[in-house]
Design a protein around this motif. Structure first.
Motif, PDB file in Angstrom:
ATOM      1  N   LEU A  93      45.275  -1.953  43.769  1.00 34.61           N
ATOM      2  CA  LEU A  93      46.370  -1.653  43.190  1.00 34.61           C
ATOM      3  C   LEU A  93      47.364  -0.876  44.289  1.00 34.61           C
ATOM      4  CD1 LEU A  93      45.085  -0.127  39.768  1.00 34.61           C
ATOM      5  CD2 LEU A  93      46.567  -2.197  39.988  1.00 34.61           C
ATOM      6  N   SER A  94      46.499  -0.290  45.235  1.00 34.64           N
ATOM      7  CA  SER A  94      47.163   0.245  46.575  1.00 34.64           C
ATOM      8  C   SER A  94      47.746  -0.630  47.561  1.00 34.64           C
ATOM      9  CB  SER A  94      46.281   1.543  46.962  1.00 34.64           C
ATOM     10  OG  SER A  94      46.036   2.389  46.103  1.00 34.64           O
ATOM     11  N   ILE A  95      47.428  -1.909  47.439  1.00 40.00           N
ATOM     12  CA  ILE A  95      47.740  -3.050  48.257  1.00 40.00           C
ATOM     13  C   ILE A  95      48.659  -4.233  47.374  1.00 40.00           C
ATOM     14  CG2 ILE A  95      47.122  -4.539  50.210  1.00 40.00           C
ATOM     15  CD1 ILE A  95      44.729  -2.502  50.711  1.00 40.00           C
ATOM     16  N   PRO A  96      49.570  -3.927  47.091  1.00 36.99           N
ATOM     17  CA  PRO A  96      50.328  -4.972  45.914  1.00 36.99           C
ATOM     18  C   PRO A  96      50.470  -6.235  46.884  1.00 36.99           C
ATOM     19  CG  PRO A  96      51.773  -3.078  46.463  1.00 36.99           C
ATOM     20  CD  PRO A  96      50.447  -2.677  46.974  1.00 36.99           C
ATOM     21  N   GLY A  97      50.549  -7.303  46.150  1.00 31.25           N
ATOM     22  CA  GLY A  97      51.070  -8.513  46.663  1.00 31.25           C
ATOM     23  C   GLY A  97      49.956  -9.188  47.420  1.00 31.25           C
ATOM     24  N   LYS A  98      48.572  -8.826  48.034  1.00 25.92           N
ATOM     25  CA  LYS A  98      47.789  -9.206  48.584  1.00 25.92           C
ATOM     26  C   LYS A  98      46.450  -9.232  48.143  1.00 25.92           C
ATOM     27  CE  LYS A  98      50.153  -7.615  52.799  1.00 25.92           C
ATOM     28  NZ  LYS A  98      50.067  -6.617  53.751  1.00 25.92           N
ATOM     29  N   GLN A  99      45.493 -10.113  48.688  1.00 27.18           N
ATOM     30  CA  GLN A  99      44.189 -10.307  48.208  1.00 27.18           C
ATOM     31  C   GLN A  99      43.402 -10.616  49.288  1.00 27.18           C
ATOM     32  OE1 GLN A  99      44.075 -13.201  45.019  1.00 27.18           O
ATOM     33  NE2 GLN A  99      44.502 -11.742  43.527  1.00 27.18           N
ATOM     34  N   GLY A 100      42.181 -10.468  49.380  1.00 22.27           N
ATOM     35  CA  GLY A 100      41.100 -10.586  50.414  1.00 22.27           C
ATOM     36  C   GLY A 100      39.901 -11.238  50.149  1.00 22.27           C
ATOM     37  N   ASP A 101      39.194 -11.834  50.810  1.00 21.91           N
ATOM     38  CA  ASP A 101      37.784 -12.221  50.730  1.00 21.91           C
ATOM     39  C   ASP A 101      37.012 -11.271  51.345  1.00 21.91           C
ATOM     40  OD1 ASP A 101      38.589 -14.653  49.385  1.00 21.91           O
ATOM     41  OD2 ASP A 101      38.574 -15.676  51.389  1.00 21.91           O
ATOM     42  N   VAL A 102      36.062 -10.481  50.463  1.00 23.69           N
ATOM     43  CA  VAL A 102      35.071  -9.418  50.829  1.00 23.69           C
ATOM     44  C   VAL A 102      33.569  -9.753  50.587  1.00 23.69           C
ATOM     45  CG1 VAL A 102      34.882  -6.866  50.816  1.00 23.69           C
ATOM     46  CG2 VAL A 102      37.263  -7.978  50.540  1.00 23.69           C
ATOM     47  N   GLU A 103      33.043  -9.484  51.531  1.00 24.15           N
ATOM     48  CA  GLU A 103      31.518  -9.616  51.266  1.00 24.15           C
ATOM     49  C   GLU A 103      31.113  -8.351  50.874  1.00 24.15           C
ATOM     50  OE1 GLU A 103      27.227 -11.248  53.424  1.00 24.15           O
ATOM     51  OE2 GLU A 103      29.119 -10.781  54.686  1.00 24.15           O
ATOM     52  N   ARG A 104      30.189  -8.300  49.717  1.00 20.74           N
ATOM     53  CA  ARG A 104      29.720  -6.976  49.208  1.00 20.74           C
ATOM     54  C   ARG A 104      28.331  -7.221  48.641  1.00 20.74           C
ATOM     55  NH1 ARG A 104      33.269  -2.904  49.359  1.00 20.74           N
ATOM     56  NH2 ARG A 104      35.769  -3.551  48.985  1.00 20.74           N
ATOM     57  N   ALA A 105      27.577  -6.362  48.186  1.00 26.98           N
ATOM     58  CA  ALA A 105      26.067  -6.502  47.815  1.00 26.98           C
ATOM     59  C   ALA A 105      26.512  -6.921  46.380  1.00 26.98           C
ATOM     60  CB  ALA A 105      25.539  -5.031  47.840  1.00 26.98           C
ATOM     61  N   THR A 106      25.406  -7.558  45.545  1.00 27.94           N
ATOM     62  CA  THR A 106      25.520  -8.191  44.369  1.00 27.94           C
ATOM     63  C   THR A 106      24.609  -7.306  43.392  1.00 27.94           C
ATOM     64  OG1 THR A 106      23.914  -9.630  44.649  1.00 27.94           O
ATOM     65  CG2 THR A 106      25.940 -10.464  44.951  1.00 27.94           C
ATOM     66  N   ASP A 107      23.932  -6.278  43.806  1.00 29.19           N
ATOM     67  CA  ASP A 107      23.053  -5.657  42.977  1.00 29.19           C
ATOM     68  C   ASP A 107      22.817  -4.265  43.773  1.00 29.19           C
ATOM     69  OD1 ASP A 107      20.883  -4.448  41.733  1.00 29.19           O
ATOM     70  OD2 ASP A 107      19.757  -6.083  42.156  1.00 29.19           O
ATOM     71  N   ILE A 108      23.516  -3.272  43.012  1.00 31.23           N
ATOM     72  CA  ILE A 108      23.355  -1.926  43.740  1.00 31.23           C
ATOM     73  C   ILE A 108      22.522  -0.642  42.457  1.00 31.23           C
ATOM     74  CG2 ILE A 108      25.367  -2.230  45.153  1.00 31.23           C
ATOM     75  CD1 ILE A 108      27.138  -0.492  43.352  1.00 31.23           C
ATOM     76  N   ASP A 109      22.255   0.337  43.203  1.00 35.04           N
ATOM     77  CA  ASP A 109      21.731   1.459  42.381  1.00 35.04           C
ATOM     78  C   ASP A 109      22.904   2.433  42.746  1.00 35.04           C
ATOM     79  OD1 ASP A 109      19.821   0.233  41.260  1.00 35.04           O
ATOM     80  OD2 ASP A 109      18.219   1.003  42.293  1.00 35.04           O
ATOM     81  N   VAL A 110      23.651   3.199  41.710  1.00 37.55           N
ATOM     82  CA  VAL A 110      24.253   4.406  42.157  1.00 37.55           C
ATOM     83  C   VAL A 110      23.912   5.781  41.253  1.00 37.55           C
ATOM     84  CG1 VAL A 110      25.973   3.400  40.325  1.00 37.55           C
ATOM     85  CG2 VAL A 110      26.653   4.899  42.322  1.00 37.55           C
TER      86      VAL A 110
END
Length: 167
Positions: A93-110
């Motif tokens: 929402l803070s970067i309107p009009g753009k998207q990006g491919d991002v690598e992230r973990a698929t399983d986390i504990d928080v």
């Protein structure tokens, strides 16, 4: 409740590290309610307090893509474990009009706190894990564009899928 102004990527507050919440009070409850209202009005799935100009470690989440429709807030969230990896398209929402491919973990504990000051823990997978990681990054002054492997400009946002071009 009120809809707050969402700060965009040129606002320096988005690059600052948010402070831990020490005093849970009525003002914090109002902030969380306002964040949900702001997120909903903007059709977002997550929002961090710095995005509305408040340098506190608070995030809201509405993962309507999951079967259980996880709608929650987290105070002072900390990722305690990460596993797996996947590259997916993200927007913000803070970067309107753009998207990006991002690598992230698929399983986390928080671990995090609720408005009663209780310490809670949860496991999150896939899209929910991605949302939480994205929002916690905001609390540390990190934008997804810092992690993006490739960025895209959304050309036609009127279509459901929209056209895009690499930037």
């Amino acid at each position: 409740m009120a809809i707050r102004i969402i700060r965009t990527d040129d606002d320096p507050i988005l690059r600052k590290k948010a402070k831990e919440v020490g005093n849970i009070n009525d003002r914090l409850k109002v902030l969380i309610d306002d964040m949900f209202e702001t997120m909903d009005a903007s059709y977002g799935v997550g929002l961090a307090a710095p995005q509305v100009g408040i340098l506190k470690r608070v995030i809201t989440i509405d993962d309507n893509a999951e079967e259980n429709n996880t709608r929650m807030y987290m105070i002072n969230p900390v990722i305690t474990r990460k596993d797996g990896s996947d590259v997916c398209r993200e927007g913000c929402l803070s970067i309107p009009g753009k998207q990006g491919d991002v690598e992230r973990a698929t399983d986390i504990d928080v671990s995090y706190e609720n408005l009663n000051g209780e310490k809670l823990e949860m496991n999150a997978k896939d899209f929910l894990a991605r949302i939480i990681q994205h929002e916690i990054d905001h609390l540390d002054g990190i934008l997804y564009t810092d992690r993006a492997l490739q960025m895209y400009r959304i050309i036609d946002q009127d279509e459901d899928l929209g056209e895009e071009e690499e930037i």
